[in-house]
Structure formats: C-alpha cells, structure tokens
Design a protein around this motif. Structure first.
Motif, PDB file in Angstrom:
ATOM      1  N   ALA A 133     -28.480  -5.045  68.117  1.00  8.84           N
ATOM      2  CA  ALA A 133     -28.825  -5.475  66.767  1.00  8.84           C
ATOM      3  C   ALA A 133     -27.614  -5.658  65.867  1.00  8.84           C
ATOM      4  O   ALA A 133     -26.651  -4.894  65.892  1.00  8.84           O
ATOM      5  CB  ALA A 133     -29.794  -4.476  66.130  1.00  8.84           C
ATOM      6  N   CYS A 177     -33.457  -8.341  69.922  1.00 13.34           N
ATOM      7  CA  CYS A 177     -33.021  -7.296  68.994  1.00 13.34           C
ATOM      8  C   CYS A 177     -32.406  -6.073  69.657  1.00 13.34           C
ATOM      9  O   CYS A 177     -32.252  -5.030  69.023  1.00 13.34           O
ATOM     10  CB  CYS A 177     -34.183  -6.879  68.092  1.00 13.34           C
ATOM     11  SG  CYS A 177     -35.035  -8.273  67.311  1.00 13.34           S
ATOM     12  N   TRP A 209     -30.483 -10.235  66.822  1.00 15.92           N
ATOM     13  CA  TRP A 209     -31.392 -10.197  65.676  1.00 15.92           C
ATOM     14  C   TRP A 209     -31.716  -8.749  65.312  1.00 15.92           C
ATOM     15  O   TRP A 209     -31.926  -7.909  66.200  1.00 15.92           O
ATOM     16  CB  TRP A 209     -32.701 -10.902  66.004  1.00 15.92           C
ATOM     17  CG  TRP A 209     -32.617 -12.367  66.227  1.00 15.92           C
ATOM     18  CD1 TRP A 209     -31.498 -13.145  66.296  1.00 15.92           C
ATOM     19  CD2 TRP A 209     -33.728 -13.248  66.414  1.00 15.92           C
ATOM     20  NE1 TRP A 209     -31.842 -14.458  66.517  1.00 15.92           N
ATOM     21  CE2 TRP A 209     -33.206 -14.555  66.603  1.00 15.92           C
ATOM     22  CE3 TRP A 209     -35.101 -13.071  66.454  1.00 15.92           C
ATOM     23  CZ2 TRP A 209     -34.022 -15.665  66.824  1.00 15.92           C
ATOM     24  CZ3 TRP A 209     -35.921 -14.168  66.668  1.00 15.92           C
ATOM     25  CH2 TRP A 209     -35.371 -15.452  66.843  1.00 15.92           C
TER      26      TRP A 209
END
Length: 642
Positions: free
Chosen positions: A579, A576, A609
């Motif tokens: 992002a 992440c 993610w």
C-alpha cells in the motif's frame, strides 16, 4: 565477489558489481522491439519491469520513448494467440489464461469455503482476460488516497492521465439516442493508445431493466467517467470501435510500438524469483521459466537505474517477500535475510466480492406457465443455435450485433451509494464506527498496519456517508441471473509466501465478510436489487428470485446466511498489498511509488493502491502508469522531461 542468496535451492548467485555492470548502451539491440528468450536477454538494462500487465507494458512503452533507455519486461505468461475467447466480446473465455492452481485458504467468513483465486498469466495481464469494463473510480476515491499522506494524488491530478491514456470513439449518434448512451466529451481522451467505446447492440430486455432502475429512483448518469457515477449508465468497454474487438495492453502498449522500439525487450513465460540487492540498492532480478522444468533461478539480469514491480496484487508482495522485503517475522521463519523490515507487505488485501442471484422469468396464465422474458436475450445465444449463428455471422461480416457485448453481460449497470442502497445507511455507518477496527484484521497484525487501516476506515466511512461515492453495483445479464458487487469492503486479507520456492503459490486469504458491516452493506445492495426487480417495468417479465435465494428469505439474517455460502470473494480485482501509505501507517511505498527502506525499487501495479475504487481497476491502472512514467522521466531527465 559479492553474492545474493537464491532462495529456491539455497544456491549462491554471483552478482556483477554495481559499478562495473555492462552499460545498457553497449549491448547491440535489434532494429525492432523483440520478444526474447532467456538466451537473448542482455546483461544490463536501464529498467527492468517484473510483470507485463497494464502497468508494466504502459511503463515500458513510455520509458522506451527515449531511445537511450533500454527496458526488459519479464512476464510469467505467454503471448495470447488471438483466440476468439480473448478478442471477441461475445465469445469471452477468460479461463484461457488464468494463473493455475490458485486456491484460497479456508475463508472463515464464508463458512470455510476455499474458492479459487483468479489472476491473469498472459502478456497484457488482466486487460487480456477481464470483462472489458473501462470505468474510472469516483473523484473522492483519488482525493481520499491523497488525504492518506500521498501528496500529488487527487481526481484533478489524475484526470489528465486518464485523458492521455484513452482514445474514445463515440457511438453512432442515432444509436446512442435510442440506447440512452450519453457522455461528456470534455473529460474523454481521443488521442491516447487505449481504444474504448460501446457495443453497438443491446438486448431488448435491458430497456426493461433501465426503466425499472429509473422507477426506483436511480438517476440516469450523463457520463460515469466524470467523477461521480451513482445511478444507471451504459458500461464503457475497451473496444476497438473499428473491429469491435478487445483492445488489451499488449495491443496498445506493445504491438503498437514494437516496430520502432529496438530498446524494448519482452521475456515471456518466466517468473521473477527475487530482486537482487547490493546492500539496500536494487540492482537486478533473478528469474526462472514459469514451467519450472528442473531449472533453478540461476538466471539474472541487471538494471542500471531501477527495478519496477508490476506483478499484480498477489505477485508483487510475493516477490518482495522472497527478496527480503516484508514482515521480519515471516522472513525469519523462512530463513530469508531481511533487506527491509516492512510489516505492510502482503497485508491489506482487498477485492470486490461478487454475488450471483438466479432468476426465473415466468408468468402464470392458466392452465400454462409461460416464459415472459423478452427474446432475444443473452440466454438465446446459448439455447438457440440459429440465432447464435446469425449473430456470429453479423459480427464477422459487419462487426455488429450481440457478439459486440461481453458474453454473459448486458450493457447497463447501476452504481449505488450507500444512501441510494438503503435508508438505514446512518445505522450501518454507526455500527462500523462502534466496532473495533482490529477485528477486521488478522489477530497478529502489526501496530503500524492497524494504524493505517484505521485511517483507511475513517476515509471509507466518510465515503459511506457521501451520495457521490459508490459502495456497490447491480447488473442483469438479461437472462437468468443478476449480479451484485460490493465495491468497498471493510474486511482485509493477506498474501504471504509459505515457501522459498518462487514457483509455489502464496497463501491467499481474502478474509471476505469477516467484518460484519460488509454483510450489512451487501444485504442493502441485495434488497435494492430486489426492489428493482419488483418495479413495474421488470415485473412485465415475470422475474422470480430462485434458489438458493427466494421470497422465503425475508430477514437480513436469513439473507446473510445464504450469502455466506454464495459470495465469490474475488472479482479478480485484488489490490492494495503493497500500500501507498506513510511508513508509520504500515505503508510499503511512498506517493511516488518507491519502496521504503531501499533504493532503486518501485511498485507500479494495483498493489500500491491504499483501498478499492468505486469502479473497475483497468482505466485507473492505465492512468496511474502514465503518471508514474512521467515521474520517472522527470527524475532521470528522459525523453526531454527536464
């Protein structure tokens, strides 16, 4: 002549002008896919992929289906040598290909401990060293990603790519009935490249654990791959059911096609230093041997269409920052020219922290204390050389027995929604809503990153209120310890370079348990695990929670205090850090995974993610890479996609 600064030594690298770069089609490629050394790397490829893990190798496989496309994958690690520790589940030895010398900064939420950080350095990436759990997230995970400003992302949108990626082999029907293995064939793939199945053995004590889970109200899940897995189930694994060996990404997306792909090059044991830009257009990369050896990053290679980053949750933000794509303040501090000011690069770091709980399995029968655990169990492999030798011979001869199970694990796992974990779930959600979200982030967080985190947090708290989204898992390896996992932390960390040396490790700060709600959730999962071990079927085995835990810890505060000394901040699921969110929410890439502010650059790996899944990453990484391959094919009309 145009130049790009190589930040390793401050030297200047001449760049081939974009309009005159040698076309990939003019390079003479060998008849088969080739592992190349730096002397055999062509000057120009259609696509360059930085990172040879799941995402990188899946993309390279799918893009080279078009014979007019050439792809170079640059991977920091070597090819694995097919060791038992990699291929044989029961001999699992992931440390063979850990990235060396990755240490976190002191973790404020964990009593300033400095645990190691784990990521793979090998072709195949995490699929080569992980615990082989092949498990999708819950449907709401992907729907929530879409709701954060990412059109095209949803459970229904990704399901065809799960199916496309997979080649599921069902277990023997009679064994499945005995072992409580069930599945829904309609949502399983049967013709994809990624082999997956189940072990063909279970330790007898796992039946006690399964029955205890049912006794405390956890349902048996028909198929955990169907979008909701809250309950107990057998863990799907990336097993080749014919050989009962690991089916990692090198096998299923390189070895499988190498004899028919002259347009697929793989450069191992080299690190991408930086992306090379002409203005705002990514035109190639510079790279250096992972071993260093006194070499500077003077080697470069060019891409006629795109550079794709697939270097993982730590590696991708590092490459972006070294390339001048990242927070302006950080880049200015290190003297790196700013190509694109993206405050979100290296922010939003998440993992799925783990906790090991020791147990003794003893019953007192005066005047003796006897071990009551069912034998054999995982510990028997370690303590009984005769049993170990018998099981290894059974595996070698017939691909059966305990060696089909990943070492230290069992076959069953339980996934818990917050409602299943605790009746106080509404109080936890209320506490999370009352807290200032800024306290879960570093003090100097950019306002756009904070705004994006607030949007994530709202989505996560909706999941906390849902009975169909997991926040944690419980597992017992059948011997002397249980494992619990926190799947949905609210705390956020950072990955930032501290040097312009591409061989230097970044500063890694998970910031685990800095949000107090995370420990409330973890304590709820811990108590549910206690309840399971106190259920009648487990009590037959006499389990006693051992130090540093134990029955003397009764309050949440007491449990949390010990947890701060025991939690491992990483399950090697770091994600992440680049992002997929709108730019105004601190995003780094768009919904088609293109990096904002530049052209010709995407992020393919787990960095994109927005937040963690209710599951392990591997299955989703294969599916999302399949999705991205289709997007790229459509954009450039490759392999008949137009």
């Amino acid at each position: 002549m145009r130049y790009s600064r190589c930040h390793l030594l401050g030297t200047l690298l001449p760049l081939v002008p974009f309009s005159t770069a040698a076309p990939a089609e003019s390079v003479r490629f060998p008849r088969h896919a080739t592992v190349v050394d730096h002397r055999a790397v062509a000057n120009n490829y259609t696509f360059i992929i930085a990172g040879g893990g799941i995402a990188g190798l899946t993309l390279a496989d799918r893009l080279t289906e078009d014979p007019n496309v050439t792809v170079l994958v640059i991977e920091a690690g070597p090819l694995d040598q097919g060791q038992d520790g990699i291929l044989v589940p029961g001999a699992y030895a992931p440390y063979l290909y850990f990235w060396p010398n990755l240490i976190t900064v002191p973790q404020a939420g964990l009593n300033n401990r400095t645990p190691g950080a784990i990521t793979a350095q090998v072709v195949g990436g995490g699929s080569t060293i992980n615990a082989m759990v092949f498990l999708r997230g819950d449907a709401d995970d992907y729907d929530a990603w879409g709701s954060l400003g990412n059109p095209g992302w949803s459970w229904q949108g990704l399901l065809p790519y799960f199916i496309k990626s997979e080649n599921f082999t069902a277990p023997d029907a009679s064994f499945a009935a005995t072992a409580n293995i069930s599945w829904d064939d309609s949502i399983r793939g049967h013709s994809g490249p990624v082999m997956n199945s189940y072990p063909n053995y279970f330790y007898p004590g796992s039946a006690n654990w399964w029955n205890a889970a049912l006794e405390i109200g956890l349902p048996a899940v028909k198929d955990p791959q169907a979008g909701s897995k809250e309950g107990v189930f057998w863990m799907p694994t990336d097993l080749d059911a014919t050989t009962m060996t690991r089916d990692h990404a090198r096998r299923n997306h390189y070895d499988r096609v190498k004899d028919s792909r002259p347009n697929y090059h793989l450069l191992t044991s080299n690190i991408v230093c930086q992306v090379l830009f002409m203005g705002k257009v990514a035109i190639g990369v510079s790279y250096v041997p992972t071993s260093g050896g006194g070499s500077s990053c003077t080697s470069s290679v060019y891409a006629s269409k795109e550079v794709i980053l697939a270097a993982g949750g730590f590696g991708t933000p590092k490459i972006l920052q070294l390339s001048g794509v990242g927070p302006r303040k950080l880049l200015n501090k290190l003297g790196i020219p700013v190509v694109a000011d993206l405050p979100g690069v290296g922010q939003n770091l998440q993992d799925q922290p783990t906790l090991t709980i020791p147990y003794n399995c003893e019953l007192t029968a005066p005047p003796h204390v006897v071990t009551a655990n069912v034998v054999p169990n995982y510990g028997t492999l370690l303590t009984n050389s005769t049993y170990n030798a018998e099981q290894r011979a059974l595996y070698d001869s017939f691909h059966e027995g305990a060696y089909t199970i990943v070492s230290s694990l069992s076959t069953n796992i339980g996934a818990l929604s917050l409602q299943q974990a605790t009746s106080s779930y509404k109080d936890i959600i209320a506490a999370a809503k009352a807290a200032n979200p800024a306290y879960s982030l570093p003090a100097d967080v950019d306002p756009t990153v904070l705004k994006g985190y607030k949007a994530q947090r709202a989505a996560l708290l909706n999941q906390f209120a849902s009975p169909n989204v997991g926040v944690g898992t419980v597992h017992w390896g059948t011997s002397d310890s249980a494992l619990i996992y926190h799947l949905k932390p609210l705390s956020r960390g950072t990955v930032n370079i501290n040097s312009t040396d591409p061989l230097a490790s970044p500063l890694i700060d998970f910031r685990t348990a800095t949000d107090p709600v995370d420990l409330q959730v973890y304590t709820a999962i811990f108590r549910k695990n206690r309840e399971l071990f106190a259920a009648p079927s487990m009590q037959l085995l006499g389990p006693t929670e051992a130090a540093p835990f134990g029955a003397h810890l009764t309050t949440d505060a007491e449990i949390a205090a010990v947890m701060r000394d025991q939690i491992n901040p990483t399950n090697a699921h770091q994600c992440c850090t680049a992002a997929m969110l709108p730019l105004e929410l601190g995003g780094v890439v768009s919904s088609d995974q293109k990096v904002y502010g530049v052209q010709g650059l995407r992020v393919a790996d787990i960095s994109h993610w927005p937040f963690q899944l209710s599951g392990a990453p591997m299955a989703t990484m294969y599916a999302s890479a399949e999705r991205l391959a289709d997007l790229i094919k459509k954009q450039y009309c490759l392999a008949g996609a137009c």
